[in-house]
Design an enzyme around this catalytic site. Structure first.
Site, PDB file in Angstrom:
ATOM      1  N   LYS A 266      12.120 -83.201 -19.653  1.00  0.00           N
ATOM      2  CA  LYS A 266      12.035 -83.212 -21.019  1.00  0.00           C
ATOM      3  C   LYS A 266      12.398 -81.674 -21.489  1.00  0.00           C
ATOM      4  CE  LYS A 266       8.858 -83.477 -24.962  1.00  0.00           C
ATOM      5  NZ  LYS A 266       7.524 -83.991 -25.555  1.00  0.00           N
ATOM      6  N   ASP A 271       8.565 -78.341 -30.507  1.00  0.00           N
ATOM      7  CA  ASP A 271       8.083 -79.409 -31.128  1.00  0.00           C
ATOM      8  C   ASP A 271       7.268 -79.216 -32.216  1.00  0.00           C
ATOM      9  OD1 ASP A 271       7.428 -82.212 -31.660  1.00  0.00           O
ATOM     10  OD2 ASP A 271       6.376 -82.532 -29.691  1.00  0.00           O
ATOM     11  N   LYS A 278       3.197 -81.760 -36.812  1.00  0.00           N
ATOM     12  CA  LYS A 278       1.785 -81.427 -36.363  1.00  0.00           C
ATOM     13  C   LYS A 278       1.111 -80.521 -37.194  1.00  0.00           C
ATOM     14  CE  LYS A 278       3.717 -81.524 -31.693  1.00  0.00           C
ATOM     15  NZ  LYS A 278       2.794 -82.721 -31.089  1.00  0.00           N
ATOM     16  N   ASP A 289       7.484 -77.043 -24.662  1.00  0.00           N
ATOM     17  CA  ASP A 289       7.795 -78.464 -24.625  1.00  0.00           C
ATOM     18  C   ASP A 289       9.063 -78.809 -23.963  1.00  0.00           C
ATOM     19  OD1 ASP A 289       6.660 -81.165 -25.131  1.00  0.00           O
ATOM     20  OD2 ASP A 289       7.760 -81.228 -27.171  1.00  0.00           O
ATOM     21  N   ASP A 348       6.854 -87.555 -33.849  1.00  0.00           N
ATOM     22  CA  ASP A 348       6.445 -86.560 -33.004  1.00  0.00           C
ATOM     23  C   ASP A 348       6.237 -87.251 -31.462  1.00  0.00           C
ATOM     24  OD1 ASP A 348       5.018 -84.463 -32.053  1.00  0.00           O
ATOM     25  OD2 ASP A 348       3.359 -84.905 -32.892  1.00  0.00           O
ATOM     26  N   GLU A 350       8.719 -87.810 -29.632  1.00  0.00           N
ATOM     27  CA  GLU A 350       9.943 -87.452 -29.395  1.00  0.00           C
ATOM     28  C   GLU A 350      10.459 -87.294 -27.952  1.00  0.00           C
ATOM     29  OE1 GLU A 350       7.903 -85.122 -29.994  1.00  0.00           O
ATOM     30  OE2 GLU A 350       8.651 -83.863 -28.238  1.00  0.00           O
ATOM     31  N   ARG A 352       9.548 -88.979 -25.449  1.00  0.00           N
ATOM     32  CA  ARG A 352      10.007 -90.333 -24.728  1.00  0.00           C
ATOM     33  C   ARG A 352      11.544 -90.902 -25.385  1.00  0.00           C
ATOM     34  NH1 ARG A 352       4.727 -93.277 -26.890  1.00  0.00           N
ATOM     35  NH2 ARG A 352       4.050 -91.060 -26.492  1.00  0.00           N
TER      36      ARG A 352
HETATM   37  N1  BES Z   1       4.802 -82.639 -27.007  1.00  0.00           N
HETATM   38  C1  BES Z   1       3.979 -83.699 -27.148  1.00  0.00           C
HETATM   39  C2  BES Z   1       2.674 -83.555 -26.524  1.00  0.00           C
HETATM   40  C3  BES Z   1       1.711 -82.391 -26.209  1.00  0.00           C
HETATM   41  C4  BES Z   1       0.919 -82.378 -26.844  1.00  0.00           C
HETATM   42  C5  BES Z   1       2.128 -81.450 -25.150  1.00  0.00           C
HETATM   43  C6  BES Z   1      -0.069 -81.330 -26.863  1.00  0.00           C
HETATM   44  C7  BES Z   1       1.247 -80.517 -24.788  1.00  0.00           C
HETATM   45  C8  BES Z   1       0.154 -80.411 -25.361  1.00  0.00           C
HETATM   46  C9  BES Z   1       4.723 -84.828 -27.490  1.00  0.00           C
HETATM   47  O1  BES Z   1       5.699 -84.782 -28.126  1.00  0.00           O
HETATM   48  C10 BES Z   1       3.648 -85.318 -28.645  1.00  0.00           C
HETATM   49  O2  BES Z   1       3.821 -84.976 -29.798  1.00  0.00           O
HETATM   50  N2  BES Z   1       2.974 -86.531 -28.482  1.00  0.00           N
HETATM   51  C11 BES Z   1       2.334 -87.235 -29.078  1.00  0.00           C
HETATM   52  C12 BES Z   1       2.579 -88.505 -28.852  1.00  0.00           C
HETATM   53  C13 BES Z   1       1.846 -89.571 -30.054  1.00  0.00           C
HETATM   54  C14 BES Z   1       2.646 -89.334 -31.556  1.00  0.00           C
HETATM   55  C15 BES Z   1       2.097 -90.949 -29.751  1.00  0.00           C
HETATM   56  C16 BES Z   1       0.840 -86.994 -28.824  1.00  0.00           C
HETATM   57  O3  BES Z   1       0.514 -86.556 -27.773  1.00  0.00           O
HETATM   58  O4  BES Z   1       0.043 -86.906 -29.847  1.00  0.00           O
HETATM   59 ZN    ZN Z   2       6.797 -83.238 -27.496  1.00  0.00          ZN
HETATM   60 MN    MN Z   3       6.029 -84.477 -30.109  1.00  0.00          MN
END
Ligand code: BES
Ligand code: ZN
Ligand code: MN
Length: 505
Positions: A266, A271, A278, A289, A348, A350, A352
């Site tokens: 990834k 992000d 966020k 990220d 968010d 993104e 996947r």
């Molecule tokens: N890059 C984030 C995941 C992340 C969060 C990595 C904190 C490192 C530290 C990812 O893109 C994300 O935002 N995931 C969301 C998914 C949700 C919207 C289903 C998450 O984990 O909140």
């Molecule tokens: Zn992310």
């Molecule tokens: Mn995200």
């Protein structure tokens, strides 16, 4: 940093610092019988009075006792003898090297100690990794004087009696190559997002590939649109910096150019969450990220430098997830590379999305196995913390391989279940899939989503959200990007052999 090997005894070693590993017990360790008498006496005394305990990574500095050509002796704890494993040596030497560097000492000697079942090559490798990783600092934007930059330039691995210093040297060279690749990944991760937007970081990866003699292609946005990589494009459409897709390919000596191992990383260069933005607290950290992509690039660099006899492909979608007038909206429906449609309920989620395209693209290579690394879910940090990555897979044989490589490198993994029930959570009313579940089992539903794009062959997913970044210094991990995955993937490739065929779940 130069690491050399020397067969000379400790009395004959000239260096500012002599670092000695000591055990968690009130006596001189077995290998200490070869230490000069003055050192043995000092160590016995310190241990007896508990001024040194030998606990893992404890460091006690004393002025060098008589009879040594060193200024300082560092006693660095490696814990109990029956718990002495390679990683503890990797950690201890890192702690010693980091302290020497902080004290502006330029040279250090560390004896090669063989624990139960360890070979000289393995120890040489682990020590070199510990030294390079432990002294790593991200200085790209620090105005420092030259001497502040280059403290600790020389480490000698003292391989006295009974230890082949040639074997140590070979191991150390391997460790150096791998650690330098991990530090390359760390530099990319630590670099701020204004300077690593997709084209910029792709150029860095391409320059690395050129030097390493790895074939590299960078697909620009217009090509991605034509190819049908709509998810990568959709994620990046809110940014003025268009997305790119990087492919790396290496085939080592004697490797058949078919059924490669494919690594997917990834590469979200920042992000913000997009329209599903966020919270601002710690949002700066979201520059990491792209750590999965950095690990894949670093691993290919190491694999090529080691000339491993394998065929490996690296795929990295780089995209920046920002809100804006052109950004994708919650509710949008997009079509992924291999035709499946996705309802984007949360912009968010993104990672996947870009992985859906990249995993679909991986199928073109008829891969022997696919392994993806992604800072995919905050839920993984909640579930597992900062020590292991999450591991989810459709194949028992590949799962075992990844676990074995994790064990050897101590880039640890912990398996989570990927049962069919979880797939129901990502079915959409209006499209084939939706990109979020109901909030339960967040790491697993994310993996269940990826599984829809990973094809029927062996595939493993590592959620590295908790391990790609460290908020504090920990032995050989400096604060910031850790480079997690470079050593693990390199080890996986180094020990690669065809998988047993029947175990896809
Ligand atoms: N890059 C984030 C995941 C992340 C969060 C990595 C904190 C490192 C530290 C990812 O893109 C994300 O935002 N995931 C969301 C998914 C949700 C919207 C289903 C998450 O984990 O909140
Ligand atoms: Zn992310
Ligand atoms: Mn995200």
């Amino acid at each position: 940093m130069k690491i050399t090997t020397s067969p000379k005894s400790l009395e004959q070693q000239t260096a500012q610092v002599l670092a000695l590993p000591i055990l968690e017990q009130a006596t001189v360790p077995p290998w200490g019988q070869r230490w000069p008498a003055s050192v043995r006496a000092a160590v016995s005394r310190l241990l007896k009075d508990k001024d040194a305990t030998g606990k893992l990574n404890e460091l006690v500095a004393i002025p060098a006792p008589a009879g040594l050509k060193a200024d300082w002796v560092f006693l660095v704890g490696v814990g109990k003898l029956d718990e002495l494993v390679l990683d503890r040596l990797r950690q201890a030497v890192a702690v010693a090297a980091r302290r020497a560097q902080a004290q502006k000492r330029t040279s250090l000697v560390f004896p090669v100690v063989l624990g139960q079942g360890m070979t000289a090559g393995e120890v040489g490798q682990a020590l070199a990794e510990g030294i390079h990783l432990g002294t790593y600092r991200y200085l790209e934007f620090k105005s420092l004087k030259r001497e502040e930059r280059s403290a600790l330039t020389q480490v000698t691995l003292a391989a006295a009696r009974g230890v082949s210093s040639a074997a140590v040297a070979t191991g150390a060279a391997r460790g150096t190559t791998i650690a330098e690749a991990a530090c390359f990944a760390r530099d990319l991760i630590n670099r701020p997002s204004n300077l690593k937007y997709p084209q910029a970081i792709a150029a860095d990866v391409q320059a690395m590939a050129r030097r390493a003699k790895i074939a590299c292609r960078v697909y620009q946005k217009a090509e991605l649109v034509k190819m049908g990589m709509a998810c990568i494009v959709a994620v990046g459409q809110g940014s003025v910096h268009p997305p790119v897709f990087v492919t790396l390919e290496y085939a080592g000596p004697g490797a058949k150019r078919q059924n490669p191992l494919v690594f997917v990383g990834k590469g979200i260069t920042f992000d913000s969450g997009g329209i599903s933005i966020k919270p601002s607290d710690k949002m700066d950290q979201m520059k990491y990220d792209m750590s999965g992509g950095a690990a894949v690039a670093g691993a290919l660099r190491a694999i090529a430098a080691l000339k491993l006899p394998v065929h490996v492909v690296g795929l990295i979608p780089f995209s920046e997830n920002l809100p804006g007038g052109a950004a994708q909206r919650p509710g949008d429906i997009i079509r992924a590379y291999r035709g499946k449609t996705i309802e984007v309920l949360n912009t968010d989620a993104e990672g996947r999305l870009v992985l859906a395209d990249a995993l679909g693209y991986a199928q073109r290579y008829k891969p022997a196995a696919v392994v993806d690394l992604a800072t995919l879910t905050g839920a993984c940090v909640v579930a597992l913390g900062h020590y292991p990555s999450g591991l989810l897979s459709n194949h028992d044989g590949l799962t075992q391989r990844v676990k074995a490589a994790a064990d050897r490198t101590q880039e640890r993994v912990w398996e989570l279940p990927l049962w069919p029930e979880y797939s129901d959570h990502v079915k959409s009313e209006v499209a084939d899939l939706k990109n979020v579940g109901d909030g339960s089992g967040g790491t697993i539903t994310a993996a269940a989503f990826l599984k829809e794009f990973a094809g029927d062959g062996p595939w493993a997913h590592l959620d590295i959200a908790g391990v790609a970044w460290s908020e504090k210094d920990r032995a050989y991990l400096a604060r910031g990007g850790t480079g997690f995955g470079v050593r693990l993937l390199t080890e996986l490739a180094a020990s690669w052999a065809p998988l047993p065929s029947s175990t896809t779940r």
